[in-house]
Design a protein around this motif. Structure first.
Motif, PDB file in Angstrom:
ATOM      1  N   ALA A 110      -1.961   0.791   5.411  1.00 20.37           N
ATOM      2  CA  ALA A 110      -1.831   0.465   4.103  1.00 20.37           C
ATOM      3  C   ALA A 110      -3.434  -0.040   3.641  1.00 20.37           C
ATOM      4  CB  ALA A 110      -0.947  -0.509   3.797  1.00 20.37           C
ATOM      5  N   GLY A 111      -4.102   0.800   3.481  1.00 19.43           N
ATOM      6  CA  GLY A 111      -5.419   0.376   3.291  1.00 19.43           C
ATOM      7  C   GLY A 111      -6.285  -0.040   4.497  1.00 19.43           C
ATOM      8  N   ALA A 112      -7.649  -0.196   4.022  1.00 22.38           N
ATOM      9  CA  ALA A 112      -8.305  -0.940   5.243  1.00 22.38           C
ATOM     10  C   ALA A 112      -8.054  -2.349   5.684  1.00 22.38           C
ATOM     11  CB  ALA A 112      -9.754  -0.769   4.900  1.00 22.38           C
ATOM     12  N   TYR A 137     -16.445 -10.036   4.411  1.00 27.79           N
ATOM     13  CA  TYR A 137     -15.425  -9.446   3.325  1.00 27.79           C
ATOM     14  C   TYR A 137     -14.186 -10.650   3.579  1.00 27.79           C
ATOM     15  CZ  TYR A 137     -11.750  -6.915   0.852  1.00 27.79           C
ATOM     16  OH  TYR A 137     -10.787  -6.576   0.168  1.00 27.79           O
ATOM     17  N   ASN A 182     -19.358  -4.614   9.700  1.00 26.46           N
ATOM     18  CA  ASN A 182     -19.130  -3.655   8.333  1.00 26.46           C
ATOM     19  C   ASN A 182     -20.463  -3.268   8.021  1.00 26.46           C
ATOM     20  OD1 ASN A 182     -18.653  -5.008   4.946  1.00 26.46           O
ATOM     21  ND2 ASN A 182     -18.078  -2.910   5.792  1.00 26.46           N
ATOM     22  N   ASP A 214     -15.768  -1.621   9.942  1.00 24.20           N
ATOM     23  CA  ASP A 214     -15.086  -1.320   8.603  1.00 24.20           C
ATOM     24  C   ASP A 214     -16.166  -0.599   7.997  1.00 24.20           C
ATOM     25  OD1 ASP A 214     -14.619  -1.439   6.104  1.00 24.20           O
ATOM     26  OD2 ASP A 214     -13.787  -3.463   6.154  1.00 24.20           O
ATOM     27  N   LYS A 247     -12.257   3.543  -1.981  1.00 23.03           N
ATOM     28  CA  LYS A 247     -13.540   3.703  -2.456  1.00 23.03           C
ATOM     29  C   LYS A 247     -14.188   5.007  -2.695  1.00 23.03           C
ATOM     30  CE  LYS A 247     -13.077  -0.565  -1.506  1.00 23.03           C
ATOM     31  NZ  LYS A 247     -12.950  -1.659  -2.876  1.00 23.03           N
ATOM     32  N   LYS A 255      -4.016   2.514  -1.779  1.00 24.57           N
ATOM     33  CA  LYS A 255      -3.951   1.922  -0.448  1.00 24.57           C
ATOM     34  C   LYS A 255      -3.590   2.781   0.594  1.00 24.57           C
ATOM     35  CE  LYS A 255      -4.446  -2.477  -0.037  1.00 24.57           C
ATOM     36  NZ  LYS A 255      -5.577  -3.204   0.103  1.00 24.57           N
TER      37      LYS A 255
HETATM   38  N1  PMP Z   1     -13.441  -3.706   3.459  1.00 23.23           N
HETATM   39  C1  PMP Z   1     -14.175  -3.967   2.615  1.00 23.23           C
HETATM   40  C2  PMP Z   1     -15.490  -4.183   3.227  1.00 23.23           C
HETATM   41  C3  PMP Z   1     -14.054  -4.041   1.430  1.00 23.23           C
HETATM   42  O1  PMP Z   1     -14.853  -4.249   0.371  1.00 23.23           O
HETATM   43  C4  PMP Z   1     -12.674  -3.702   1.036  1.00 23.23           C
HETATM   44  C5  PMP Z   1     -12.015  -3.841  -0.421  1.00 23.23           C
HETATM   45  N2  PMP Z   1     -12.618  -2.803  -1.104  1.00 23.23           N
HETATM   46  C6  PMP Z   1     -11.724  -3.370   2.025  1.00 23.23           C
HETATM   47  C7  PMP Z   1     -12.122  -3.546   3.195  1.00 23.23           C
HETATM   48  C8  PMP Z   1     -10.039  -3.197   1.694  1.00 23.23           C
HETATM   49  O2  PMP Z   1     -10.036  -1.942   1.486  1.00 23.23           O
HETATM   50  P1  PMP Z   1      -8.605  -1.357   0.884  1.00 23.23           P
HETATM   51  O3  PMP Z   1      -8.546  -1.395  -0.383  1.00 23.23           O
HETATM   52  O4  PMP Z   1      -8.471   0.150   1.579  1.00 23.23           O
HETATM   53  O5  PMP Z   1      -7.461  -2.497   2.003  1.00 23.23           O
END
Ligand code: PMP
Ligand code: GLN
Length: 402
Positions: A110-112, A137, A182, A214, A247, A255
């Motif tokens: 569910a997203g990063a 982050y 990151n 990340d 992104k 997500k």
């Molecule tokens: N890692 C970084 C560095 C981010 O800037 C973001 C948010 N945009 C995320 C993770 C989260 O990503 P997601 O919306 O896929 O959970």
């Protein structure tokens, strides 16, 4: 770190705070606070990083089709739908020449954000040290805390925000479990160079560390190119590589994120992930599978569009009197407001909508010790040209002292 109203006491039960002390320092995220401020004041929101234009229509239509055809409307398989796992594997091969078995070395999350949280919960034991760049982050600090880990910051300093590799070497102790990296880096726009990646990989191998990377801004590098750390010698079996569709394809609300890595590491992260969400975003997974297969021209146009926007906003900010730290990647630009006579980024950001109708985010909240970022302010440029032009005109009023 970011915090407001997190110390509420349990009503009448005891003096014990309601919120688990591990999370006491994490109140409302700065992104939620600043987006709410933008809504309340009607200001242009260059705070929270989300595009004001949706991604490609054909990708959106692919999601509609999946919904209509009943693909993904019920629980998809735990690791992700096979079409998406195959597409992620093909993407890693196409852009980086990396081989991942879609059945055992790819996990949809569910997203990063969930990928980072599940990695911390899976790999970090209470008391383990996790080294991460600061400014962080914001979900990193919270995820490390939820796992009971101890965060150890490696401060990126202006100008340049390059990591100090000697400081990294010194920060490693027998308790260090992993590096949480990151690049391209939010909020500074720093992109690790080949030399830095080599040095980090050597340190990880020498000290037998795991690394979580990340890479959500992997397709937004304006100078040089993105190289996944997992592609370096000795890193294939010790790196959890994380990315997200939010992104790259401008569908942050869907997500859909993922993890790639060795069978053992992916299995470990999956163990934690299955008890967080189990699965998510069923129909959207099919749509992102199609998105990943878009031609190279999609990725190039996306990057060039954002490069032009970076240049537009950076020039406007410079004109308005800000010091601009030009980002090499991401869709954020970090500035310094000291030349405007400002002493505190949080106070500046809280007042900015009132002063000129723009919302931004203070970087100082992304540091353990806010001092190095005291006057740093981040602006997002993933917005329409005309919105950025309007924002630049408004920010110009600061110079006039209005
Ligand atoms: N890692 C970084 C560095 C981010 O800037 C973001 C948010 N945009 C995320 C993770 C989260 O990503 P997601 O919306 O896929 O959970
Ligand atoms: N990643 C986005 C940013 O840095 C925000 C995501 C969020 O609101 N958690 O602005």
């Amino acid at each position: 770190m970011t915090s407001t109203d997190s110390t509420a006491q349990g009503a009448g039960r005891s003096a014990r705070p309601l919120l688990n002390p591990r999370l006491a320092e994490f109140g409302t995220t700065i992104f939620a606070e600043m987006s709410a401020l933008a809504v309340r004041t009607g200001a242009i929101n260059l705070g929270q990083g989300f595009p004001d234009t949706d991604g490609p229509a054909q990708v959106r239509e692919a999601a509609v089709r999946a919904l209509r055809e009943g693909r993904g409307n019920q629980y998809p398989p735990g690791p992700g739908v096979p079409e998406l796992r195959a597409a992620i594997s093909a993407h890693q091969q196409r852009f980086y020449g990396l081989d991942f078995d879609p059945d055992t070395e790819v996990l949809v999350t569910a997203g990063a954000t969930e990928a980072v949280a599940a990695s911390m919960l899976a790999l970090v034991e209470p008391g383990d040290e996790v080294i991460a760049f600061e400014p962080y982050y914001d979900s990193y600090a919270a995820s490390i805390a939820m796992a009971g880990g101890v965060r150890v910051p490696l401060t990126l300093r202006a100008p340049g925000f390059r990591p100090d590799l000697d400081a990294l070497r010194d920060a490693i102790t027998p308790r260090t479990r992993l590096l949480l990296l990151n690049s391209p880096h939010n909020p500074t726009g720093m992109v690790l160079t080949g030399e830095e990646l080599n040095a980090i990989a050597e340190l990880a191998v020498e000290n037998d560390l795991l690394v979580v990377t990340d890479e959500v801004y992997e397709h937004l590098v304006f100078a040089g190119e993105h190289r996944p750390l997992i592609s370096l010698p000795g890193m294939r079996d010790r790196t959890v590589s994380i990315s997200s569709s939010g992104k790259t394809f401008s569908f942050t609300g869907w997500k859909v994120g993922w993890v790639t890595g060795s069978r053992e590491l992916v299995a470990a992260v999956r163990s934690a992930k299955q008890y967080l969400t189990f699965v998510s975003a069923g129909p959207f997974q099919y749509a992102i599978a199609e998105a990943l297969a878009l031609p190279d021209s999609y990725y190039e146009d996306f990057r060039e569009d954002l490069r032009a926007k970076r240049d537009l906003l950076s020039a406007g900010l410079r004109e308005a009197g800000f010091t601009v730290h030009e980002p090499r990647g991401t869709y954020f630009v970090t500035t310094d407001v000291a030349p405007l006579g400002e002493k505190d980024a949080v106070a500046f950001c809280r007042a900015l909508p009132e002063r000129c109708g723009v919302v931004a985010v203070p970087n100082s909240v992304f540091y353990d010790d806010p001092e190095p970022g005291r006057t740093q302010v981040r602006f997002a440029f993933c917005k329409k040209q005309e919105v950025l032009q309007d924002a630049v005109a408004r920010l110009g009023r600061l110079r006039l002292g209005a």
